[in-house]
Design a protein around this motif. Structure first.
Motif, PDB file in Angstrom:
ATOM      1  N   GLN A  45      -5.939 -10.493  -5.452  1.00  0.00           N
ATOM      2  CA  GLN A  45      -5.492  -9.867  -4.205  1.00  0.00           C
ATOM      3  C   GLN A  45      -4.812  -8.535  -4.472  1.00  0.00           C
ATOM      4  O   GLN A  45      -5.075  -7.526  -3.830  1.00  0.00           O
ATOM      5  N   VAL A  56      -6.063  -4.047  -3.793  1.00  0.00           N
ATOM      6  CA  VAL A  56      -5.461  -3.023  -2.944  1.00  0.00           C
ATOM      7  C   VAL A  56      -5.241  -1.714  -3.689  1.00  0.00           C
ATOM      8  O   VAL A  56      -4.761  -0.750  -3.112  1.00  0.00           O
ATOM      9  N   ARG A  92       1.680  -4.353   9.242  1.00  0.00           N
ATOM     10  CA  ARG A  92       0.891  -3.602   8.257  1.00  0.00           C
ATOM     11  C   ARG A  92      -0.270  -4.499   7.810  1.00  0.00           C
ATOM     12  O   ARG A  92      -0.099  -5.308   6.886  1.00  0.00           O
ATOM     13  N   LYS A 151      -2.751  -4.378   5.876  1.00  0.00           N
ATOM     14  CA  LYS A 151      -3.193  -4.428   4.477  1.00  0.00           C
ATOM     15  C   LYS A 151      -2.126  -4.999   3.538  1.00  0.00           C
ATOM     16  O   LYS A 151      -2.372  -5.132   2.337  1.00  0.00           O
ATOM     17  N   THR A 152      -0.973  -5.338   4.073  1.00  0.00           N
ATOM     18  CA  THR A 152       0.111  -5.841   3.240  1.00  0.00           C
ATOM     19  C   THR A 152      -0.173  -7.254   2.753  1.00  0.00           C
ATOM     20  O   THR A 152      -0.599  -8.119   3.527  1.00  0.00           O
ATOM     21  N   ASP A 155       0.071   1.148  -2.049  1.00  0.00           N
ATOM     22  CA  ASP A 155      -0.844   1.055  -3.188  1.00  0.00           C
ATOM     23  C   ASP A 155      -0.252   1.694  -4.443  1.00  0.00           C
ATOM     24  O   ASP A 155      -0.983   2.079  -5.355  1.00  0.00           O
TER      25      ASP A 155
END
Length: 279
Positions: free
Chosen positions: A10, A14, A101, A103-104, A246
């Protein structure tokens, strides 16, 4: 092990390809590093400091971490403070940030328990813990619910006590002195942790706090003892991390905390390892 492998995949997913290209480029072509900013629960001061050192991070990789009550740190991040990695003493605060968020990533990385710290003269034991906490002559201190997860866990203990003793939840909630985190918290004495300061300033007879800090408080204040909670009212604290950006150093630190070496450091500091497959 499956959880750690899944977590690693995971986290790596990112990191954009541009960072891989930067890593492979000649040294003279690399831009200046941007240190990762880490916001972490106050109960993580010792293990996180050790982890950063053992993992080989320098000042150009990780800025001095910001420590404090997890809820207060979450609010600061929500107000716009820059954080790349957030380490909370619960899962709820990281999930709230992640909801804003998409994409967190939110991943559990450690567990803790609550212990009762008291003066020797109190005579507190695991067997008489409920009686001593309910004793009207005993000043009972906790962290502040909502701002500090330690307070939320303490009040969860009170809720469980209700099943053992009718009226216990209301009585304990009413008498609890919220002395860590929040507007009624006492200022720490210079050179001492907040839990130790409570006893040094004689503000409480019993403190319901994380077990992971017991060795530190015993070293700061003579004449104290630590007792585990009775199993019927015990609660487990699950710590969660949120990778907010990122930044490669932040991702590498998160991976390190999930690794065997990182978990060893957490365990040596009184925290419990994450069991693969648990959430």
């Amino acid at each position: 092990m499956q959880l750690k492998v899944h977590a690693a995949k995971q986290l790596l997913s990112v990191i954009p390809a541009c960072f891989v290209l930067i890593a492979l480029a000649p040294a003279q072509a690399q831009p200046a590093r941007i240190p990762a900013h880490v916001y972490a629960a106050g109960s993580l001061v010792a293990p996180l400091t050790q982890a950063i050192r053992v993992a080989g991070f320098g000042a150009t990789d990780i800025a001095d971490p910001t420590f404090g009550p997890s809820g207060g740190l979450r609010e600061r991040i929500e107000r716009g403070e820059a954080a790349d990695l957030y380490l909370s003493a619960n899962m709820e605060h990281p999930r709230r940030l992640a909801a804003q968020r998409p994409k967190t990533l939110v991943i559990p990385f450690a567990r803790n328990n609550l212990c009762l710290i008291s003066r020797d003269a109190v005579g507190l034991t695991q067997a008489n813990a409920i009686d001593k906490m309910l004793d009207p002559n005993m000043r009972l201190a906790t962290s502040t619910p909502g701002i500090d997860p330690g307070g939320d866990y303490a009040f969860a203990v009170f809720k469980r006590a209700e099943k053992v003793r009718a009226g216990a939840e209301a009585a304990l909630s009413r008498k609890a002195l919220r002395l860590i985190g929040g507007p009624t918290a006492m200022a720490p004495i210079d050179g001492h942790t907040p839990p130790a300061s409570i006893f040094l300033a004689d503000q409480a007879d019993i403190l319901l706090s994380y077990c992971s800090g017991d060795e530190q408080i015993l070293s700061e204040v003579p004449g104290l003892e630590v007792s585990r909670l009775p199993p019927e009212i015990d609660v487990v604290a699950t710590y969660g991390l949120a990778l907010l950006t990122d930044n490669p150093a932040a991702a590498r630190l998160a991976l390190f905390l999930l690794s065997d070496k990182g978990q060893d450091i957490l365990a040596r500091n009184g925290l419990a390892r994450i069991v693969p497959g648990e959430q």
